[in-house]
Design a protein around this motif. Structure first.
Motif, PDB file in Angstrom:
ATOM      1  N   MET A  93       9.495   0.109  -6.251  1.00  0.00           N
ATOM      2  CA  MET A  93       9.081   1.632  -6.712  1.00  0.00           C
ATOM      3  C   MET A  93      10.132   2.508  -6.648  1.00  0.00           C
ATOM      4  SD  MET A  93       6.509   3.804  -4.073  1.00  0.00           S
ATOM      5  CE  MET A  93       7.700   4.038  -2.828  1.00  0.00           C
ATOM      6  N   ARG A  94      10.020   3.443  -7.759  1.00  0.00           N
ATOM      7  CA  ARG A  94      11.029   4.567  -7.933  1.00  0.00           C
ATOM      8  C   ARG A  94      10.568   5.716  -7.330  1.00  0.00           C
ATOM      9  NH1 ARG A  94      10.804   5.367 -13.269  1.00  0.00           N
ATOM     10  NH2 ARG A  94       9.658   7.490 -13.182  1.00  0.00           N
ATOM     11  N   GLY A  95      11.487   6.465  -6.496  1.00  0.00           N
ATOM     12  CA  GLY A  95      11.042   7.558  -5.698  1.00  0.00           C
ATOM     13  C   GLY A  95      10.566   7.390  -4.414  1.00  0.00           C
ATOM     14  N   GLY A  96       9.664   8.195  -3.772  1.00  0.00           N
ATOM     15  CA  GLY A  96       9.426   8.015  -2.245  1.00  0.00           C
ATOM     16  C   GLY A  96       9.791   9.071  -1.509  1.00  0.00           C
ATOM     17  N   VAL A  97       9.795   8.866  -0.271  1.00  0.00           N
ATOM     18  CA  VAL A  97      10.189   9.942   0.691  1.00  0.00           C
ATOM     19  C   VAL A  97      11.197  10.706   0.272  1.00  0.00           C
ATOM     20  CG1 VAL A  97      10.487  10.690   3.020  1.00  0.00           C
ATOM     21  CG2 VAL A  97       8.908   8.724   2.538  1.00  0.00           C
ATOM     22  N   SER A  98      11.494  12.030   0.075  1.00  0.00           N
ATOM     23  CA  SER A  98      12.356  12.752  -0.412  1.00  0.00           C
ATOM     24  C   SER A  98      13.504  12.712   0.588  1.00  0.00           C
ATOM     25  CB  SER A  98      12.170  14.347  -0.637  1.00  0.00           C
ATOM     26  OG  SER A  98      13.114  15.085  -0.895  1.00  0.00           O
ATOM     27  N   THR A 111       1.050  -1.165   0.029  1.00  0.00           N
ATOM     28  CA  THR A 111      -0.054  -0.076   0.156  1.00  0.00           C
ATOM     29  C   THR A 111       0.894   1.026  -0.016  1.00  0.00           C
ATOM     30  OG1 THR A 111      -0.124   0.292   2.430  1.00  0.00           O
ATOM     31  CG2 THR A 111      -1.633  -1.415   1.388  1.00  0.00           C
ATOM     32  N   ASP A 112       0.095   2.330   0.111  1.00  0.00           N
ATOM     33  CA  ASP A 112       0.955   3.682   0.302  1.00  0.00           C
ATOM     34  C   ASP A 112       1.047   4.219   1.568  1.00  0.00           C
ATOM     35  OD1 ASP A 112      -1.545   4.348   0.416  1.00  0.00           O
ATOM     36  OD2 ASP A 112      -1.713   6.146  -0.799  1.00  0.00           O
ATOM     37  N   LEU A 113       1.137   3.217   2.461  1.00  0.00           N
ATOM     38  CA  LEU A 113       1.163   3.698   3.753  1.00  0.00           C
ATOM     39  C   LEU A 113       2.195   4.502   4.339  1.00  0.00           C
ATOM     40  CD1 LEU A 113      -0.152   3.780   6.766  1.00  0.00           C
ATOM     41  CD2 LEU A 113       1.169   1.572   7.072  1.00  0.00           C
ATOM     42  N   GLY A 114       3.364   4.063   3.817  1.00  0.00           N
ATOM     43  CA  GLY A 114       4.780   4.928   4.054  1.00  0.00           C
ATOM     44  C   GLY A 114       4.390   6.476   3.529  1.00  0.00           C
ATOM     45  N   LEU A 115       4.045   6.514   2.288  1.00  0.00           N
ATOM     46  CA  LEU A 115       3.933   7.637   1.888  1.00  0.00           C
ATOM     47  C   LEU A 115       2.904   8.498   2.286  1.00  0.00           C
ATOM     48  CD1 LEU A 115       4.002   6.729  -1.953  1.00  0.00           C
ATOM     49  CD2 LEU A 115       5.776   7.312  -0.759  1.00  0.00           C
ATOM     50  N   ARG A 116       1.698   7.997   2.897  1.00  0.00           N
ATOM     51  CA  ARG A 116       0.643   8.950   3.416  1.00  0.00           C
ATOM     52  C   ARG A 116       1.210   9.277   4.811  1.00  0.00           C
ATOM     53  NH1 ARG A 116      -3.348   5.269   4.944  1.00  0.00           N
ATOM     54  NH2 ARG A 116      -2.677   3.568   3.692  1.00  0.00           N
ATOM     55  N   LEU A 134      10.924  10.163  14.149  1.00  0.00           N
ATOM     56  CA  LEU A 134      10.241   9.764  13.016  1.00  0.00           C
ATOM     57  C   LEU A 134      11.375   9.154  11.940  1.00  0.00           C
ATOM     58  CD1 LEU A 134       7.577   8.547  11.569  1.00  0.00           C
ATOM     59  CD2 LEU A 134       7.402  10.993  10.551  1.00  0.00           C
ATOM     60  N   PHE A 135      11.472   7.935  11.722  1.00  0.00           N
ATOM     61  CA  PHE A 135      12.532   7.461  10.857  1.00  0.00           C
ATOM     62  C   PHE A 135      11.846   6.762   9.818  1.00  0.00           C
ATOM     63  CE2 PHE A 135      13.994   7.684  14.970  1.00  0.00           C
ATOM     64  CZ  PHE A 135      15.405   7.817  14.857  1.00  0.00           C
ATOM     65  N   PHE A 136      12.381   6.628   8.502  1.00  0.00           N
ATOM     66  CA  PHE A 136      11.988   6.298   7.260  1.00  0.00           C
ATOM     67  C   PHE A 136      13.278   5.351   6.725  1.00  0.00           C
ATOM     68  CE2 PHE A 136       9.043   9.423   7.660  1.00  0.00           C
ATOM     69  CZ  PHE A 136       7.987   8.891   7.400  1.00  0.00           C
ATOM     70  N   GLY A 137      12.947   4.074   6.320  1.00  0.00           N
ATOM     71  CA  GLY A 137      13.985   3.122   5.522  1.00  0.00           C
ATOM     72  C   GLY A 137      13.339   2.330   4.637  1.00  0.00           C
ATOM     73  N   GLY A 138      14.205   1.662   3.723  1.00  0.00           N
ATOM     74  CA  GLY A 138      13.900   0.720   2.842  1.00  0.00           C
ATOM     75  C   GLY A 138      13.284   1.479   1.529  1.00  0.00           C
ATOM     76  N   GLU A 139      12.221   0.477   0.933  1.00  0.00           N
ATOM     77  CA  GLU A 139      11.874   0.828  -0.377  1.00  0.00           C
ATOM     78  C   GLU A 139      11.001   2.323  -0.545  1.00  0.00           C
ATOM     79  OE1 GLU A 139       9.214  -0.960  -3.824  1.00  0.00           O
ATOM     80  OE2 GLU A 139       9.774  -2.353  -2.215  1.00  0.00           O
ATOM     81  N   CYS A 140      10.339   2.607   0.745  1.00  0.00           N
ATOM     82  CA  CYS A 140       9.505   4.014   0.641  1.00  0.00           C
ATOM     83  C   CYS A 140      10.195   5.041   0.521  1.00  0.00           C
ATOM     84  CB  CYS A 140       8.430   3.729   1.793  1.00  0.00           C
ATOM     85  SG  CYS A 140       9.367   3.983   3.574  1.00  0.00           S
ATOM     86  N   VAL A 141      11.616   4.832   0.826  1.00  0.00           N
ATOM     87  CA  VAL A 141      12.411   6.340   0.797  1.00  0.00           C
ATOM     88  C   VAL A 141      12.981   6.316  -0.738  1.00  0.00           C
ATOM     89  CG1 VAL A 141      14.621   7.287   1.484  1.00  0.00           C
ATOM     90  CG2 VAL A 141      13.385   6.085   3.078  1.00  0.00           C
ATOM     91  N   ASP A 142      13.414   7.409  -1.282  1.00  0.00           N
ATOM     92  CA  ASP A 142      13.551   7.804  -2.599  1.00  0.00           C
ATOM     93  C   ASP A 142      15.111   7.217  -3.006  1.00  0.00           C
ATOM     94  OD1 ASP A 142      14.016   8.582  -5.235  1.00  0.00           O
ATOM     95  OD2 ASP A 142      14.681  10.558  -4.532  1.00  0.00           O
ATOM     96  N   VAL A 143      15.245   5.841  -2.704  1.00  0.00           N
ATOM     97  CA  VAL A 143      16.545   5.218  -2.964  1.00  0.00           C
ATOM     98  C   VAL A 143      15.892   4.054  -3.795  1.00  0.00           C
ATOM     99  CG1 VAL A 143      18.598   4.132  -2.073  1.00  0.00           C
ATOM    100  CG2 VAL A 143      17.537   6.143  -1.121  1.00  0.00           C
ATOM    101  N   THR A 144      16.427   3.730  -5.186  1.00  0.00           N
ATOM    102  CA  THR A 144      16.135   2.669  -5.666  1.00  0.00           C
ATOM    103  C   THR A 144      17.136   1.930  -6.605  1.00  0.00           C
ATOM    104  OG1 THR A 144      13.959   3.786  -6.305  1.00  0.00           O
ATOM    105  CG2 THR A 144      14.499   1.794  -7.725  1.00  0.00           C
ATOM    106  N   GLY A 145      17.320   0.857  -6.132  1.00  0.00           N
ATOM    107  CA  GLY A 145      18.641  -0.019  -6.738  1.00  0.00           C
ATOM    108  C   GLY A 145      18.551  -0.600  -7.966  1.00  0.00           C
TER     109      GLY A 145
END
Length: 404
Positions: free
Chosen positions: A350-355, A182-187, A372-383
């Motif tokens: 997913m490409r893009g994500g939390v800036s 889902t888009d939970l991380g982005l929301r 508040l921390f963000f990691g993994g795919e919901c961050v704007d880092v795509t390998g």
């Protein structure tokens, strides 16, 4: 009828998502004597790990560095990779009985070829450390509260409100909705006023429609080693023709760098020059038909498909200079304009994500929202394809654990 329960947690942090990043974060927190609660919507942890690499889990890549990642800030992931390296990943898994074997291009898989072995390392360690994982738990909201955050969840049909000083959002991205994505991380990020870098499916097959589709459809199942490129990057791996377009490793790779409306180019015979090969052959056997010659370089089916675009009914000796130039252009600069991609259902990531601008590269904590921390795919880092995204997940999980 659901009831509302409020629970003051005794955990140092609550982690949203029991995927690669969340599980690594929980384990690394355990090493540091911190207790965490992991909330997972699916009925079991590590759902995406279990299906990765066809159930074999390509858990890192020997060559992973910041260069193989796409982000609006190309330097952002360097700090995490300095803190948790490929060697750290390899050593970590070896400690718990998982030895890697390299398949191609630095991709490491467990010798057992079983992704469940990777998940079991984390679930076993979480148990040892007393970390709790609540599966079948849906997070519905995260809000600021006194001394931290309040997380609303639905668990066993009941509404439960949890309070915590620190929240780790490791909720993944949008790919594979049928697995609960889902888009939970982005929301959550938007709710706290954080910028989102535009998102799109990445590592995804590309579609061909209209008058060109039948040509690709007839080749469905044919795989060819190629160089695929655009003005940003190039990859050398196999492409796979399908009834709806193009797939295979090289196509998945270039898809992360492709934008709708753009062309991609394919060298169908990298490391060789088709015109030189024809010149050499016609000195020996000028009567050989071009179709037969092409059948020696590609499958017969592919050579016949190329006949639509080549003077295949001519023998090599009778090919003109212009025809040779056209053959060279077709083989070495095969031009494709995809109609689109197969979407999040078929995307690996997913490409893009939390800036990246919103997060500290050293801690992955939101600059504007302490705790508040963000990691993994919901961050704007795509390998790239081939274990790189797992390396980012492990590294980001490790970094966050040091700071919660």
């Amino acid at each position: 009828m659901s009831t509302n329960l409020t629970k003051q947690t005794h955990f140092d942090a609550i982690i949203i998502g029991a995927g690669a990043c969340g599980l690594m974060c929980a384990v690394q927190a355990g090493y540091l004597g911190k207790r965490v609660l992991v909330l997972e919507k699916n009925e079991q942890p590590g759902a995406k790990i279990l299906i990765s690499g066809g159930g074999r889990c390509n858990y890192t890549n020997l060559y992973a560095s910041a260069q193989q990642f796409i982000s609006q800030n190309e330097h952002f992931c360097k700090s995490a990779f300095a803190q948790w390296s490929v060697e750290d990943t390899i050593s970590f898994f070896e400690t718990y009985g998982i030895t890697g074997h390299e398949k191609t291009l630095g991709q490491l898989f467990p010798v057992s070829n079983k992704a469940k072995d990777v998940v079991q390392v984390f679930t076993g360690l979480c148990e040892d450390f007393g970390q709790e994982i609540w599966c079948g738990t849906e997070v519905t909201d995260v809000i600021s509260a006194d001394n931290g955050f309040e997380i609303s969840v639905i668990r066993n049909g009941r509404n439960v409100s949890l309070t915590t000083e620190k929240v780790v959002v490791a909720a993944g991205g949008l790919p594979i909705p049928k697995m609960g994505a889902t888009d939970l991380g982005l929301r959550i990020a938007r709710k706290f006023g954080l910028k989102i870098t535009e998102t799109a499916p990445a590592l995804v097959p590309l579609t061909i429609t209209g008058k060109d589709q039948p040509w690709y459809e007839q080749l469905s199942g044919n795989s060819i080693f190629c160089r695929v490129w655009n003005d940003r990057i190039s990859f050398e791996e196999n492409i796979l023709f399908t009834h709806w377009g193009l797939s295979g490793p090289a196509i998945l790779q270039i898809s992360s760098y492709w934008r709708p409306g753009e062309f991609i180019y394919i060298d169908l015979l990298p490391h060789q020059d088709i015109v030189d090969l024809i010149q050499q052959e016609r000195e020996v056997n000028g009567k050989k038909m071009l179709l037969n010659f092409m059948s020696g370089l590609f499958t017969r089916k592919f050579a016949e498909a190329l006949s639509d675009k080549l003077p295949s009914d001519k023998n090599l000796a009778s090919l003109t200079k212009t025809e040779l130039e056209n053959i060279g252009a077709l083989i070495h600069e095969f031009k494709v304009k995809p109609a689109g991609d197969k979407g999040y259902d078929k995307a690996e990531v997913m490409r893009g994500g939390v800036s990246a601008d919103e997060l500290s590269s050293k801690t992955l904590e939101a600059k504007k929202v302490p705790g508040l921390f963000f990691g993994g795919e919901c961050v704007d880092v795509t390998g790239w394809l081939g274990g790189y995204n797992f390396q980012w997940a492990w590294a980001s999980g490790f970094v966050i654990a040091q700071n919660i």
